[in-house]
Design a protein around this motif. Structure first.
Motif, PDB file in Angstrom:
ATOM      1  N   PRO A  45      29.809  57.582  71.447  1.00 13.24           N
ATOM      2  CA  PRO A  45      29.578  56.597  72.880  1.00 13.24           C
ATOM      3  C   PRO A  45      29.044  55.348  72.649  1.00 13.24           C
ATOM      4  O   PRO A  45      28.936  53.458  73.782  1.00 13.24           O
ATOM      5  N   MET A  46      29.256  54.523  71.765  1.00  9.80           N
ATOM      6  CA  MET A  46      28.578  53.232  70.982  1.00  9.80           C
ATOM      7  C   MET A  46      29.491  52.585  71.279  1.00  9.80           C
ATOM      8  O   MET A  46      29.158  51.048  71.880  1.00  9.80           O
ATOM      9  N   TYR A  47      31.200  53.020  71.379  1.00 11.14           N
ATOM     10  CA  TYR A  47      32.183  51.952  71.915  1.00 11.14           C
ATOM     11  C   TYR A  47      32.097  51.200  73.479  1.00 11.14           C
ATOM     12  O   TYR A  47      32.884  50.943  74.108  1.00 11.14           O
ATOM     13  N   ASP A  48      31.142  51.960  73.960  1.00 10.58           N
ATOM     14  CA  ASP A  48      30.888  52.156  75.974  1.00 10.58           C
ATOM     15  C   ASP A  48      29.801  50.768  75.607  1.00 10.58           C
ATOM     16  O   ASP A  48      29.639  50.443  77.132  1.00 10.58           O
ATOM     17  N   ASP A  49      28.929  50.503  74.561  1.00  7.60           N
ATOM     18  CA  ASP A  49      28.397  49.321  74.926  1.00  7.60           C
ATOM     19  C   ASP A  49      28.211  48.338  73.951  1.00  7.60           C
ATOM     20  O   ASP A  49      27.109  47.686  72.812  1.00  7.60           O
ATOM     21  N   LEU A  50      29.362  47.996  73.918  1.00  9.90           N
ATOM     22  CA  LEU A  50      29.993  46.650  73.046  1.00  9.90           C
ATOM     23  C   LEU A  50      29.131  45.562  73.507  1.00  9.90           C
ATOM     24  O   LEU A  50      29.366  44.323  72.751  1.00  9.90           O
ATOM     25  N   GLY A  51      29.094  45.540  74.998  1.00 11.42           N
ATOM     26  CA  GLY A  51      29.834  44.172  75.369  1.00 11.42           C
ATOM     27  C   GLY A  51      31.159  43.489  75.406  1.00 11.42           C
ATOM     28  O   GLY A  51      30.526  42.216  75.838  1.00 11.42           O
ATOM     29  N   LEU A  52      32.016  44.131  75.444  1.00 14.28           N
ATOM     30  CA  LEU A  52      33.612  43.602  75.399  1.00 14.28           C
ATOM     31  C   LEU A  52      33.908  44.450  77.262  1.00 14.28           C
ATOM     32  O   LEU A  52      33.333  44.775  76.589  1.00 14.28           O
ATOM     33  N   ALA A  53      34.539  43.799  77.225  1.00 14.54           N
ATOM     34  CA  ALA A  53      35.208  44.060  78.793  1.00 14.54           C
ATOM     35  C   ALA A  53      36.580  44.927  77.917  1.00 14.54           C
ATOM     36  O   ALA A  53      36.952  45.563  76.830  1.00 14.54           O
ATOM     37  N   PRO A  54      36.926  46.332  78.904  1.00 13.19           N
ATOM     38  CA  PRO A  54      37.645  47.248  78.791  1.00 13.19           C
ATOM     39  C   PRO A  54      38.740  47.133  77.958  1.00 13.19           C
ATOM     40  O   PRO A  54      38.916  47.556  77.303  1.00 13.19           O
ATOM     41  N   GLU A  55      39.569  46.345  77.864  1.00 11.59           N
ATOM     42  CA  GLU A  55      41.453  46.372  77.410  1.00 11.59           C
ATOM     43  C   GLU A  55      40.368  45.528  75.602  1.00 11.59           C
ATOM     44  O   GLU A  55      40.781  46.213  75.475  1.00 11.59           O
ATOM     45  N   LYS A  56      39.389  44.668  75.697  1.00  7.36           N
ATOM     46  CA  LYS A  56      39.251  44.549  74.287  1.00  7.36           C
ATOM     47  C   LYS A  56      38.683  45.771  73.767  1.00  7.36           C
ATOM     48  O   LYS A  56      38.983  45.375  72.235  1.00  7.36           O
ATOM     49  N   VAL A  57      38.093  46.808  74.455  1.00  7.97           N
ATOM     50  CA  VAL A  57      37.643  47.942  73.660  1.00  7.97           C
ATOM     51  C   VAL A  57      38.533  48.577  72.856  1.00  7.97           C
ATOM     52  O   VAL A  57      38.501  48.713  71.946  1.00  7.97           O
ATOM     53  N   GLU A  58      40.162  48.490  73.878  1.00  7.35           N
ATOM     54  CA  GLU A  58      41.397  49.254  74.077  1.00  7.35           C
ATOM     55  C   GLU A  58      41.305  48.905  72.283  1.00  7.35           C
ATOM     56  O   GLU A  58      41.885  49.635  72.057  1.00  7.35           O
ATOM     57  N   ASN A  59      41.274  47.817  73.315  1.00  5.71           N
ATOM     58  CA  ASN A  59      42.678  46.645  71.472  1.00  5.71           C
ATOM     59  C   ASN A  59      41.609  47.087  70.009  1.00  5.71           C
ATOM     60  O   ASN A  59      42.493  47.327  69.039  1.00  5.71           O
ATOM     61  N   LEU A  60      40.199  46.505  70.346  1.00  4.52           N
ATOM     62  CA  LEU A  60      39.763  47.057  69.376  1.00  4.52           C
ATOM     63  C   LEU A  60      39.952  48.629  68.526  1.00  4.52           C
ATOM     64  O   LEU A  60      39.928  48.574  67.184  1.00  4.52           O
ATOM     65  N   ARG A  61      39.536  49.454  69.469  1.00  4.16           N
ATOM     66  CA  ARG A  61      40.283  50.960  69.480  1.00  4.16           C
ATOM     67  C   ARG A  61      41.529  50.704  67.942  1.00  4.16           C
ATOM     68  O   ARG A  61      41.509  51.898  67.623  1.00  4.16           O
ATOM     69  N   LYS A  62      42.097  51.018  68.992  1.00  3.96           N
ATOM     70  CA  LYS A  62      43.681  50.810  68.113  1.00  3.96           C
ATOM     71  C   LYS A  62      43.900  50.189  66.632  1.00  3.96           C
ATOM     72  O   LYS A  62      44.387  50.287  66.029  1.00  3.96           O
ATOM     73  N   ASP A  63      42.828  48.859  66.690  1.00  4.92           N
ATOM     74  CA  ASP A  63      43.332  48.313  65.614  1.00  4.92           C
ATOM     75  C   ASP A  63      42.442  49.215  64.222  1.00  4.92           C
ATOM     76  O   ASP A  63      43.112  49.675  63.554  1.00  4.92           O
ATOM     77  N   MET A  64      41.532  49.341  64.904  1.00  4.82           N
ATOM     78  CA  MET A  64      40.696  50.537  63.954  1.00  4.82           C
ATOM     79  C   MET A  64      41.560  51.733  63.641  1.00  4.82           C
ATOM     80  O   MET A  64      41.686  51.647  62.362  1.00  4.82           O
ATOM     81  N   VAL A  65      42.015  51.921  64.274  1.00  2.42           N
ATOM     82  CA  VAL A  65      42.765  53.617  63.481  1.00  2.42           C
ATOM     83  C   VAL A  65      43.642  52.738  62.727  1.00  2.42           C
ATOM     84  O   VAL A  65      44.680  52.966  61.761  1.00  2.42           O
ATOM     85  N   GLU A  66      44.757  52.046  63.364  1.00  2.00           N
ATOM     86  CA  GLU A  66      45.813  51.497  62.646  1.00  2.00           C
ATOM     87  C   GLU A  66      45.704  51.061  61.023  1.00  2.00           C
ATOM     88  O   GLU A  66      46.117  50.941  60.151  1.00  2.00           O
ATOM     89  N   SER A  67      44.072  50.835  60.810  1.00  2.00           N
ATOM     90  CA  SER A  67      43.938  50.242  59.684  1.00  2.00           C
ATOM     91  C   SER A  67      43.400  50.769  59.013  1.00  2.00           C
ATOM     92  O   SER A  67      42.592  51.189  58.063  1.00  2.00           O
ATOM     93  N   THR A  68      43.268  52.231  59.105  1.00  2.00           N
ATOM     94  CA  THR A  68      42.454  53.519  58.419  1.00  2.00           C
ATOM     95  C   THR A  68      43.249  54.183  58.006  1.00  2.00           C
ATOM     96  O   THR A  68      44.519  55.149  58.582  1.00  2.00           O
ATOM     97  N   PRO A  69      43.745  54.764  56.645  1.00  2.00           N
ATOM     98  CA  PRO A  69      44.457  55.181  56.813  1.00  2.00           C
ATOM     99  C   PRO A  69      44.823  56.887  56.737  1.00  2.00           C
ATOM    100  O   PRO A  69      45.287  57.121  57.432  1.00  2.00           O
ATOM    101  N   LEU A  70      43.863  57.096  57.415  1.00  2.00           N
ATOM    102  CA  LEU A  70      44.031  58.518  57.775  1.00  2.00           C
ATOM    103  C   LEU A  70      44.737  58.476  58.832  1.00  2.00           C
ATOM    104  O   LEU A  70      44.556  59.853  59.717  1.00  2.00           O
ATOM    105  N   GLY A  71      44.358  57.501  60.301  1.00  2.00           N
ATOM    106  CA  GLY A  71      45.096  57.621  61.182  1.00  2.00           C
ATOM    107  C   GLY A  71      44.389  58.086  62.158  1.00  2.00           C
ATOM    108  O   GLY A  71      44.958  58.567  63.415  1.00  2.00           O
ATOM    109  N   ARG A  72      43.054  58.208  61.988  1.00  2.00           N
ATOM    110  CA  ARG A  72      42.479  58.588  63.302  1.00  2.00           C
ATOM    111  C   ARG A  72      41.267  57.830  62.862  1.00  2.00           C
ATOM    112  O   ARG A  72      40.464  57.127  62.196  1.00  2.00           O
ATOM    113  N   PHE A  73      39.841  57.887  64.262  1.00  2.00           N
ATOM    114  CA  PHE A  73      38.784  58.089  64.697  1.00  2.00           C
ATOM    115  C   PHE A  73      38.141  59.634  63.786  1.00  2.00           C
ATOM    116  O   PHE A  73      38.718  60.152  63.503  1.00  2.00           O
TER     117      PHE A  73
END
Length: 249
Positions: free
Chosen positions: A186-214
């Motif tokens: 639930p941390m991602y619901d409380d970052l102080g960011l707009a929802p679209e920025k959170v979604e972009n952040l999550r996408k970037d994190m998955v793409e930069s993780t070699p195992l390809g997932r959270f």
């Protein structure tokens, strides 16, 4: 795991990684004090177990008096303390130029000072039982983090505290850290960011993780409990262990 009958205090235990750690410990037969700022999530976690094994203790660990009271209450209830898990964390993302100074103070209070307050308060009990501290930090403390600089700095400071205290408190108390990569909490619901920025952040994190997932909270909890278990980790202290899907590789 040889955790049956041992006593632990876990912060941030109302959700995410903290709840997963607490449940794994309780399922192993340990007695656990659950600490967090909100009482209802703590009660939800505690309600899955009998009162003889679990205590829900609301506290703001960034306040020294509340951290000390949480430790005192745990000792009054269970009589000893074999381990402390500093999992509570606060994240506020965004450019430093746009940051709210109160948010910066709050991150340092929860992510760095809170663990220090708790370790100091728990130290006599931990020494008496040759106990263990596990700090849940972040790969953000090991990577360059533009737009997340202060969050990363607070976690880097906790990494440094871990290594320094491992030497300072040896040989009676072991101090280690687990550095999670992106974990779906639930941390991602409380970052102080707009929802679209959170979604972009999550996408970037998955793409930069070699195992390809959270990661999953339970995957982090397994490593935390491994470090708490003296049967398997008695000769491990000062370790900073990334559990991050290869993000720091």
């Amino acid at each position: 795991m040889s955790l049956d009958g041992k006593t632990f205090l876990v912060t941030g235990a109302g959700s995410g990684i903290g709840r997963a750690v607490a449940r794994r410990l309780l399922d192993s037969g340990a007695r656990v004090t659950l600490v967090g700022r909100r009482q209802d999530p703590l009660k939800e976690t505690a309600g899955l177990y009998t009162d003889a094994y679990v205590l829900a203790q609301p506290a703001d660990i960034s306040r020294p008096a509340e951290a000390e009271d949480a430790v005192r209450t745990a000792l009054d209830r269970f009589g000893s303390l074999d381990g402390l898990v500093n999992n509570a964390g606060l994240a506020r993302f965004g450019p430093l130029a746009e940051a709210d100074p109160h948010d910066l103070d709050a991150m340092l209070g929860v992510n760095l000072l809170g663990p220090a307050h708790l370790i100091r308060a728990a130290l006599p009990a931990l020494r008496a039982g040759s106990g263990s501290v596990v700090n849940v930090t972040s790969v953000g403390g090991a990577l360059a983090m533009p737009n997340r600089a202060m969050y990363g700095a607070s976690k880097a400071a906790l990494n440094s505290l871990t290594r320094s205290l491992a030497r300072e408190l040896a040989p009676l108390v072991r101090v280690n850290a687990v550095l999670p990569g992106p974990v779906d909490t639930p941390m991602y619901d409380d970052l102080g960011l707009a929802p679209e920025k959170v979604e972009n952040l999550r996408k970037d994190m998955v793409e930069s993780t070699p195992l390809g997932r959270f990661g999953k909270p339970e995957e982090i909890a397994a490593w935390v409990c491994h470090l708490l278990d003296p049967e398997v980790s008695a000769w491990v202290t000062g370790a900073l262990i990334p559990v991050d899907g290869g993000r720091t590789s």
